[in-house]
Write a protein that holds these residues in place. Structure first.
Motif, short mmCIF file in Angstrom:
data_model
loop_
_atom_site.label_atom_id
_atom_site.label_comp_id
_atom_site.label_asym_id
_atom_site.label_seq_id
_atom_site.Cartn_x
_atom_site.Cartn_y
_atom_site.Cartn_z
N ASN A 155 30.42 46.26 30.31
CA ASN A 155 30.91 47.40 31.09
C ASN A 155 31.94 46.91 32.12
OD1 ASN A 155 27.87 46.69 32.02
ND2 ASN A 155 29.19 46.97 33.81
N GLY A 156 32.89 47.76 32.44
CA GLY A 156 33.90 47.40 33.43
C GLY A 156 33.29 47.34 34.83
N ILE A 157 33.83 46.47 35.69
CA ILE A 157 33.35 46.39 37.08
C ILE A 157 34.55 46.31 38.03
CG2 ILE A 157 31.10 45.33 36.62
CD1 ILE A 157 32.37 42.60 37.47
N GLU A 158 34.26 46.58 39.30
CA GLU A 158 35.25 46.30 40.36
C GLU A 158 34.68 45.14 41.12
OE1 GLU A 158 35.96 49.75 42.78
OE2 GLU A 158 36.60 50.91 41.03
N TYR A 159 35.19 43.96 40.88
CA TYR A 159 34.57 42.76 41.45
C TYR A 159 35.35 42.28 42.67
CZ TYR A 159 32.23 38.27 41.76
OH TYR A 159 31.50 37.20 42.21
N HIS A 160 34.62 42.07 43.76
CA HIS A 160 35.22 41.48 44.96
C HIS A 160 34.78 40.03 45.01
CE1 HIS A 160 37.03 45.06 46.79
NE2 HIS A 160 36.20 45.65 45.94
N SER A 161 35.67 39.14 44.64
CA SER A 161 35.31 37.73 44.52
C SER A 161 35.27 37.07 45.90
CB SER A 161 36.34 37.02 43.64
OG SER A 161 36.07 35.65 43.59
N PRO A 162 34.23 36.26 46.16
CA PRO A 162 34.22 35.54 47.44
C PRO A 162 35.23 34.40 47.46
CG PRO A 162 32.28 34.95 46.11
CD PRO A 162 33.04 36.01 45.33
N LEU A 163 35.79 34.03 46.29
CA LEU A 163 36.69 32.88 46.18
C LEU A 163 38.07 33.31 45.70
CD1 LEU A 163 34.47 30.66 43.89
CD2 LEU A 163 34.88 30.22 46.32
N ALA A 164 39.10 32.60 46.15
CA ALA A 164 40.41 32.76 45.52
C ALA A 164 40.44 31.74 44.39
CB ALA A 164 41.53 32.50 46.52
N SER A 165 40.03 32.14 43.20
CA SER A 165 39.97 31.22 42.06
C SER A 165 40.54 31.90 40.82
CB SER A 165 38.51 30.82 41.80
OG SER A 165 38.38 30.36 40.45
N ALA A 166 41.58 31.28 40.26
CA ALA A 166 42.18 31.86 39.05
C ALA A 166 41.23 31.75 37.87
CB ALA A 166 43.48 31.14 38.74
N GLN A 167 40.35 30.75 37.89
CA GLN A 167 39.42 30.61 36.78
C GLN A 167 38.40 31.75 36.80
OE1 GLN A 167 37.90 26.58 36.78
NE2 GLN A 167 39.93 25.73 36.36
N THR A 186 39.27 41.60 42.91
CA THR A 186 39.97 41.47 44.20
C THR A 186 39.57 40.13 44.81
OG1 THR A 186 39.88 43.86 44.49
CG2 THR A 186 40.32 42.54 46.47
N GLU A 187 40.57 39.37 45.25
CA GLU A 187 40.31 38.03 45.80
C GLU A 187 40.67 37.99 47.28
OE1 GLU A 187 41.50 34.87 42.78
OE2 GLU A 187 43.26 36.15 42.87
N PRO A 188 40.12 37.03 48.01
CA PRO A 188 40.49 36.90 49.43
C PRO A 188 41.98 36.54 49.61
CG PRO A 188 38.76 35.29 48.84
CD PRO A 188 39.04 36.11 47.62
N TYR A 189 42.50 35.74 48.70
CA TYR A 189 43.94 35.41 48.65
C TYR A 189 44.35 35.42 47.19
CZ TYR A 189 43.10 33.27 53.25
OH TYR A 189 42.75 33.03 54.54
N VAL A 190 45.64 35.56 46.93
CA VAL A 190 46.09 35.58 45.53
C VAL A 190 46.00 34.17 44.94
CG1 VAL A 190 48.01 36.07 43.98
CG2 VAL A 190 47.64 37.50 45.98
N SER A 191 45.33 34.05 43.79
CA SER A 191 45.32 32.78 43.07
C SER A 191 46.37 32.85 41.96
CB SER A 191 43.93 32.53 42.48
OG SER A 191 43.65 33.52 41.51
N ARG A 192 46.58 31.72 41.26
CA ARG A 192 47.65 31.70 40.24
C ARG A 192 47.48 32.87 39.27
NH1 ARG A 192 46.80 25.79 38.00
NH2 ARG A 192 46.32 25.54 40.19
N ASN A 193 48.62 33.48 38.90
CA ASN A 193 48.54 34.73 38.12
C ASN A 193 49.03 34.57 36.68
OD1 ASN A 193 51.26 34.44 38.51
ND2 ASN A 193 51.60 36.43 39.47
N HIS A 194 48.85 33.38 36.12
CA HIS A 194 49.35 33.16 34.75
C HIS A 194 48.65 34.05 33.71
CE1 HIS A 194 51.40 29.75 36.41
NE2 HIS A 194 50.29 29.08 36.65
N THR A 195 47.36 34.32 33.93
CA THR A 195 46.65 35.17 32.95
C THR A 195 47.25 36.57 32.95
OG1 THR A 195 44.64 33.92 33.33
CG2 THR A 195 44.37 36.06 32.29
N GLU A 196 47.46 37.12 34.15
CA GLU A 196 48.00 38.47 34.24
C GLU A 196 49.40 38.53 33.60
OE1 GLU A 196 46.31 36.66 36.46
OE2 GLU A 196 46.24 37.69 38.37
N LEU A 197 50.25 37.53 33.92
CA LEU A 197 51.61 37.54 33.38
C LEU A 197 51.58 37.42 31.86
CD1 LEU A 197 53.63 35.33 35.93
CD2 LEU A 197 53.45 37.81 35.81
N MET A 198 50.73 36.54 31.35
CA MET A 198 50.74 36.36 29.89
C MET A 198 50.11 37.55 29.17
SD MET A 198 49.78 33.14 27.49
CE MET A 198 50.65 31.90 28.38
#
Ligand SMILES: O=C(O)C1=C[C@@H](OP(=O)(O)O)[C@@H](O)[C@H](O)C1
Ligand SMILES: C=C(OP(=O)(O)O)C(=O)O
Length: 427
Positions: A155-167, A186-198
């Motif tokens: 099921n889909g979720i809205e996840y608020h991650s405690p970590l800025a981690s691209a993995q 949602t992350e505390p800071y933006v992590s690398r966005n290669h997954t989104e771009l690809m």
């Protein structure tokens, strides 16, 4: 490997190998897409070869020629139950991203890896995946690999991650491909966005707004031609060497300069480093440039906060630069470094001290009083490729000889590192 002080400048041009993060993602999305994906300048490091091996075990045909691979994708639901255990080797990216994909399949699987990866925390992905309805567990109940996954409808979720981690972000987004409704992270800071771009490049539906990425499920991903840019994390070692060694001037061709990855350039410039970006391009889906680097008078700086995810793998080499630069450098908010292939904070502090550097560890980083002479010594790499490369570069500015133990671990991300260094340092 033995390294001696370099008494002449670095000169020449170099094309560093393809980006590790992008190479992993090309194999993964290429496998889940319909049609062929042709990847040029694919990184043939051990980590990316682990990813290829895992997808081959799930029935994906992947052809390999010199620096090019062709993935014959089978679509989002085309993976087969793997024959045997999936071995992620030393690669955290492989294990965490594949776990997201496997959670949404119609089969069971088991993931393992080498002794280093079996100590790295997996709860950061187990927790959100379970929120999505996944059946994933740590087989030894220690929140680490090996992991066992029984595929389920997610099921889909809205996840608020405690970590800025691209993995972590990528794991959840990839699981979101198989969910019954949209998923966001949602992350505390933006992590690398290669997954989104690809994913967008493969015609998936991903949107990003500030620190949130959102994916729509069940896209028809289409195979693409991917030109992998040079890995800025590999370029970082030669950037540092050229900045430190008097009279140096080098050109690094076609390096990825995605702003979520290129904090090293910002930091080097803030330390007084002369780096010019020439021929900037954005003709594919990832921005690139040629980097012209000249030796510079370097001074200390402060690094922390949202800057950290943009240079997370470069902190070992930044610590070397800071040891050479005059004045104080403070690195903070970098506690994630304790759970990489090794505890990179403790090891950098200990081994830099062995070189005579005035450095003190803190809870989340280190404070370095740079600019004093450094001495060659025997360095334990702890089988961590980034530690081995960072101290190989430190050895170029140390008095006497530096020995890097178990330096062949460099093949994880940069086979050919010493050959490229030798080429740039020819007299
Ligand atoms: O997504 C990726 O390709 C990576 C993300 C980073 O890890 P974290 O997401 O754990 O910070 C980085 O350290 C690693 O080398 C590669
Ligand atoms: C941390 C790294 O990789 P991974 O997490 O994929 O093992 C790295 O390459 O420095």
């Amino acid at each position: 490997m033995k390294i001696s002080k370099l008494t002449h400048p670095l000169r020449g041009e170099l094309k560093v190998p393809g980006d590790k993060s992008i190479s992993h993602r090309a194999v993964m999305l290429g496998s889940l897409a319909q049609g062929d994906t042709e990847v040029s300048d694919f990184l043939e490091g051990a980590d990316c070869l682990s990813t290829i091996d895992c997808f081959r075990k799930m029935g994906i045909d992947i052809e390999k020629t010199d620096h090019k691979i062709i993935i014959h994708g089978k679509g989002l639901h085309g993976l087969k139950k793997p024959y045997g255990i999936l071995d992620c080797g030393n690669s955290g990216t492989t294990m965490r991203l594949i776990s997201g994909i496997l959670s949404g399949q119609s089969f069971e699987s088991t993931l393992t890896g080498d002794p280093s990866i079996k100590k790295r925390p997996m709860n950061r992905i187990i927790r959100p995946l379970k929120m999505m309805g996944a059946d994933i567990k740590s087989i030894n109940s220690n929140d680490c690999a090996p992991l066992s996954i029984v595929g389920k409808q997610l099921n889909g979720i809205e996840y608020h991650s405690p970590l800025a981690s691209a993995q972590v972000k990528s794991c959840i987004l990839l699981a979101g491909l198989y969910a019954d409704s949209p998923t966001s992270v949602t992350e505390p800071y933006v992590s690398r966005n290669h997954t989104e771009l690809m994913l967008s490049y493969f015609e998936g539906d991903v949107k990003t707004l500030e620190t949130t990425a959102m994916i729509q499920p069940e896209p028809h991903l289409k195979g693409q031609k991917v030109d992998v840019p040079g890995d800025i994390s590999s370029a970082a070692y030669f950037i540092a060497a050229a900045l430190m060694i008097p009279g140096s001037k080098i050109l690094l061709k076609n390096v990825g300069i995605n702003p979520t990855r290129s904090g090293i350039i910002t930091v080097c410039k803030s330390m007084g480093g002369k780096i010019e970006l020439i021929s900037q391009r954005n003709d594919g889906y990832e921005p690139t440039a040629d980097l012209l680097i000249q030796s510079s008078d370097l001074h200390g700086c402060v690094i922390g906060g949202g800057m950290i995810p943009t240079l997370i793998d470069e902190i070992p080499i930044i610590a070397v630069l800071a040891s050479f630069a005059s004045g104080i450098t403070m690195i903070k908010d970098a506690q994630e470094l304790k759970v990489k292939e090794s505890n990179r904070l403790d090891i950098m502090v200990k081994e830099l001290q062995a070189m005579g550097v005035n450095v003190e560890g803190t809870d989340d980083g280190m404070i370095i009083q740079g600019g004093n002479p450094m001495n060659g010594t025997e360095i334990e790499s702890y089988l961590d490729h980034r530690i081995a490369m960072a101290f190989s570069i430190a050895g170029l500015v140390c008095e006497g000889e530096t020995t890097i133990k178990h330096s062949n671990c460099i093949d994880i991300s940069y086979p050919g590192f010493y050959k490229d260094l030798a080429e740039l340092s020819q007299d």
